[in-house]
Write a protein that holds these residues in place. Sequence first.
Motif, PDB file in Angstrom:
ATOM      1  N   LEU A 281      34.755  15.918  22.377  1.00 58.99           N
ATOM      2  CA  LEU A 281      35.214  14.847  22.910  1.00 58.99           C
ATOM      3  C   LEU A 281      36.440  15.165  23.761  1.00 58.99           C
ATOM      4  O   LEU A 281      37.233  14.102  24.322  1.00 58.99           O
ATOM      5  CB  LEU A 281      35.831  13.831  21.730  1.00 58.99           C
ATOM      6  N   GLY A 282      37.165  16.166  23.657  1.00 54.70           N
ATOM      7  CA  GLY A 282      38.167  16.571  24.663  1.00 54.70           C
ATOM      8  C   GLY A 282      39.315  15.991  24.017  1.00 54.70           C
ATOM      9  O   GLY A 282      40.323  15.663  25.074  1.00 54.70           O
ATOM     10  N   ILE A 283      39.403  16.088  22.984  1.00 56.12           N
ATOM     11  CA  ILE A 283      40.784  15.720  22.089  1.00 56.12           C
ATOM     12  C   ILE A 283      41.911  16.483  22.408  1.00 56.12           C
ATOM     13  O   ILE A 283      41.777  17.922  22.053  1.00 56.12           O
ATOM     14  CB  ILE A 283      40.730  15.413  20.751  1.00 56.12           C
TER      15      ILE A 283
ATOM     16  N   ALA B 289      45.689  14.931  18.525  1.00 57.75           N
ATOM     17  CA  ALA B 289      45.016  15.600  17.382  1.00 57.75           C
ATOM     18  C   ALA B 289      45.910  15.038  16.058  1.00 57.75           C
ATOM     19  O   ALA B 289      47.207  14.733  16.380  1.00 57.75           O
ATOM     20  CB  ALA B 289      44.912  16.980  17.009  1.00 57.75           C
ATOM     21  N   ILE B 290      45.450  14.970  15.044  1.00 54.18           N
ATOM     22  CA  ILE B 290      46.026  14.348  13.825  1.00 54.18           C
ATOM     23  C   ILE B 290      46.424  15.565  13.012  1.00 54.18           C
ATOM     24  O   ILE B 290      46.069  16.412  12.941  1.00 54.18           O
ATOM     25  CB  ILE B 290      45.149  13.504  12.920  1.00 54.18           C
TER      26      ILE B 290
ATOM     27  N   LYS C 291      35.142  10.075  14.077  1.00 56.03           N
ATOM     28  CA  LYS C 291      34.286  10.214  15.364  1.00 56.03           C
ATOM     29  C   LYS C 291      34.320  11.630  15.626  1.00 56.03           C
ATOM     30  O   LYS C 291      33.301  12.335  16.051  1.00 56.03           O
ATOM     31  CB  LYS C 291      35.202   9.474  16.236  1.00 56.03           C
ATOM     32  N   PRO C 292      35.393  12.585  15.547  1.00 59.48           N
ATOM     33  CA  PRO C 292      35.143  13.947  15.920  1.00 59.48           C
ATOM     34  C   PRO C 292      34.266  14.763  14.990  1.00 59.48           C
ATOM     35  O   PRO C 292      33.663  15.581  15.481  1.00 59.48           O
ATOM     36  CB  PRO C 292      36.571  14.651  15.842  1.00 59.48           C
TER      37      PRO C 292
ATOM     38  N   VAL D 127      26.095  18.407  16.622  1.00 61.61           N
ATOM     39  CA  VAL D 127      25.936  19.624  17.348  1.00 61.61           C
ATOM     40  C   VAL D 127      25.600  20.634  16.345  1.00 61.61           C
ATOM     41  O   VAL D 127      24.518  21.412  16.459  1.00 61.61           O
ATOM     42  CB  VAL D 127      26.883  19.882  18.372  1.00 61.61           C
ATOM     43  N   LEU D 128      26.395  20.992  15.491  1.00 61.87           N
ATOM     44  CA  LEU D 128      26.254  22.189  14.703  1.00 61.87           C
ATOM     45  C   LEU D 128      25.354  21.950  13.508  1.00 61.87           C
ATOM     46  O   LEU D 128      24.477  22.756  13.035  1.00 61.87           O
ATOM     47  CB  LEU D 128      27.748  22.333  13.781  1.00 61.87           C
TER      48      LEU D 128
END
Length: 195
Positions: free
Chosen positions: A110-112, A117-118, A141-142, A149-150
Amino acid sequence: MLFRRRKKASRAERLREFLWPRKGLTRPARYLAKRIIRLSASPHAVAAGVAAGVFSAFTPLLGFHVILALVLSYLIAGNLLAAALATTVANPLTIPLIALATFRAGETLLGIQAAEAITTHDLLHRLEHLQFSELWQPVLKPMLAGAGVLGLLAAVIAYGVTRLAVQSFKARRRARLALRAGLAPTALSSGDLSP
């Protein structure tokens, strides 16, 4: 009692047995693998069920892994029992690793950026108060993106490995049964069952 010990185990022995069982820590995994391989369904059905179970184990939907695995397995004509058994990939030892891997993969996808980031403190505070609206963007969401994908990658690998293992097991079993019946293994594989 039939299976009671003659001499009661000491606390140290019980602690050692709890931390490191006599039969080893891999025994449940080996049993589960043998149970899946010996299912009477086709190799594709068993492998598809395992793939569905492994994929669902990568999702952050804790408590719903089995339900998701059964639905996915049904949709791709997989074995439902294999799907339910394969969800044990997500267990108390592997869930932290899977969650971290899916979270980091999702952040990358997502390009965060690091600034968005939290932090761990913020995450614990939001989990403590269970505010879904505050958890969705920075955490769920991430994790869902990374799990897609994984989980798909792990499911494809699990499908291939399981299908080969089931085919190999069934071929060895057919050869063993043919030897017991007095048939040559080549006659069995060619379809000619006449002696």
